[in-house]
Scaffold this active site. Structure first.
Site, PDB file in Angstrom:
ATOM      1  N   HIS A 221      64.576-175.569  54.373  1.00 26.15           N
ATOM      2  CA  HIS A 221      65.096-174.829  55.528  1.00 26.15           C
ATOM      3  C   HIS A 221      64.142-173.701  55.920  1.00 26.15           C
ATOM      4  CE1 HIS A 221      68.059-172.713  58.075  1.00 26.15           C
ATOM      5  NE2 HIS A 221      67.568-171.620  57.512  1.00 26.15           N
ATOM      6  N   GLU A 222      63.676-172.932  54.936  1.00 25.58           N
ATOM      7  CA  GLU A 222      62.747-171.846  55.240  1.00 25.58           C
ATOM      8  C   GLU A 222      61.430-172.382  55.786  1.00 25.58           C
ATOM      9  OE1 GLU A 222      63.919-169.025  55.451  1.00 25.58           O
ATOM     10  OE2 GLU A 222      65.769-169.432  54.366  1.00 25.58           O
TER      11      GLU A 222
ATOM     12  N   HIS B  40      61.612-172.824  59.445  1.00 22.27           N
ATOM     13  CA  HIS B  40      61.323-171.631  60.245  1.00 22.27           C
ATOM     14  C   HIS B  40      59.821-171.462  60.452  1.00 22.27           C
ATOM     15  CE1 HIS B  40      65.358-170.234  60.606  1.00 22.27           C
ATOM     16  NE2 HIS B  40      65.538-170.031  59.313  1.00 22.27           N
TER      17      HIS B  40
ATOM     18  N   HIS C 292      57.836-171.400  64.005  1.00 23.13           N
ATOM     19  CA  HIS C 292      56.888-170.359  64.385  1.00 23.13           C
ATOM     20  C   HIS C 292      55.575-170.967  64.865  1.00 23.13           C
ATOM     21  CE1 HIS C 292      54.749-166.346  63.187  1.00 23.13           C
ATOM     22  NE2 HIS C 292      54.959-166.438  64.477  1.00 23.13           N
TER      23      HIS C 292
END
Length: 226
Positions: free
Chosen positions: A99-100, A103, A107
Site C-alpha cells: 500500500h505504501e 503512494h 507520486h
C-alpha cells in the site's frame, strides 16, 4: 463549557465510527499478522521489489518505531515502515508495505489527488490549529469576522480529509493488483491483504466524517450565537 455544550451531539456518530474503525483495523491486522505468506517475503523486501519494479530505485525503505506508523513521505521521497511490517512476512505486513509503495507510484505518476493533497498541507497545518483559536476568540469577543475566518480555515481541514480518500483507496487498489500480477501473494492471501487494507481505509473515512462533523458543529455554534 464550549467543548461540552449541546452541539457536541453532532460529533457522537463520527466518534463511534472512528472508534469502530480503529478497532477494526487493529483486529484485522492482528488476525492476518498470524498468516505467513507462502513466498516468505518480508514487508521490506516486498517494498523494495515493487519500488524497483516501478523504477523507483532512489526511494529508500527505512525502519521507524510504532505500530501501523507506516507511511510514504513525498517531500523527502522515502518510505518508512514500522518494525512489524518491515521485518514481518505475514499477509498483513506485505499488504501494508505494498500500500505504501502504491503512494510512491502515485507520486511518480503525478496522481492528481495526491498532488492536490500535498500542495495544501502547509495551509491545512496552519488551519487545523489556527481555526479553533480564531473561532473561540471570535465567540468570546463577539467578533463575527474571526468566527467566519476560523470556519473557513477549518474547511481546509475537511477538504484535506476528503481528498485523502481517493488517494488511499487508489493506493490500495494499485497494491493489490501488483501483488497479484507479480505472484507475491496468492488467492487466499490476497483476500487477507484486501481485508487489512479495507479496514485501514475505514480509518480515513472516519477521519473525514469527524472533520465534517466538527465543521457542522462550528457552523451550528456560530449561528446559535447570532
Amino acid at each position: 463549557m464550549f467543548f461540552f455544550d449541546s452541539s457536541f451531539i453532532i460529533l457522537i456518530p463520527a466518534i463511534l465510527v472512528a472508534a469502530w474503525a480503529q478497532y477494526k483495523v487493529s483486529s484485522t491486522f492482528n488476525k492476518y499478522s498470524r498468516y505467513r505468506s507462502q513466498n516468505g517475503y518480508t514487508g521490506a523486501q516486498v517494498a523494495r521489489m515493487l519500488l524497483d519494479g516501478s523504477g523507483l530505485y532512489d526511494v529508500p525503505v527505512e525502519l521507524i518505531p510504532g505500530k501501523l506508523s507506516d507511511h510514504y513521505d513525498p517531500s523527502k521521497r522515502v518510505m518508512r515502515l514500522s518494525e512489524e511490517v518491515y521485518y514481518g512476512n505475514s499477509v498483513a505486513s506485505i499488504g501494508v508495505a505494498a500500500h505504501e509503495t502504491g503512494h510512491a507510484i502515485q507520486h511518480k505518476n503525478g496522481y492528481v489527488p495526491l498532488i492536490i493533497r500535498n500542495s495544501i498541507v502547509p495551509a491545512v497545518n496552519f488551519g487545523s490549529s489556527a481555526s479553533w483559536i480564531l473561532f473561540l476568540a471570535g465567540i468570546i469577543l463577539g467578533i463575527k469576522g474571526l468566527v467566519n475566518i476560523g470556519i473557513i480555515l477549518f474547511t481546509l481541514v475537511v477538504l484535506f480529509q476528503i481528498i485523502t480518500l481517493p488517494v488511499e483507496f487508489n493506493a490500495s487498489s494499485r497494491a493489490l493488483k501488483i501483488l497479484e500480477r507479480r505472484n507475491i501473494l496468492y488467492s487466499d492471501e490476497l483476500v487477507g491483504a484486501r481485508s487489512v487494507l479495507s479496514a485501514a481505509a475505514m480509518t480515513y473515512v472516519a477521519a473525514a466524517l469527524t472533520a465534517i462533523a466538527n465543521l457542522l458543529r462550528l457552523i451550528y455554534i456560530s449561528r446559535d450565537r447570532d
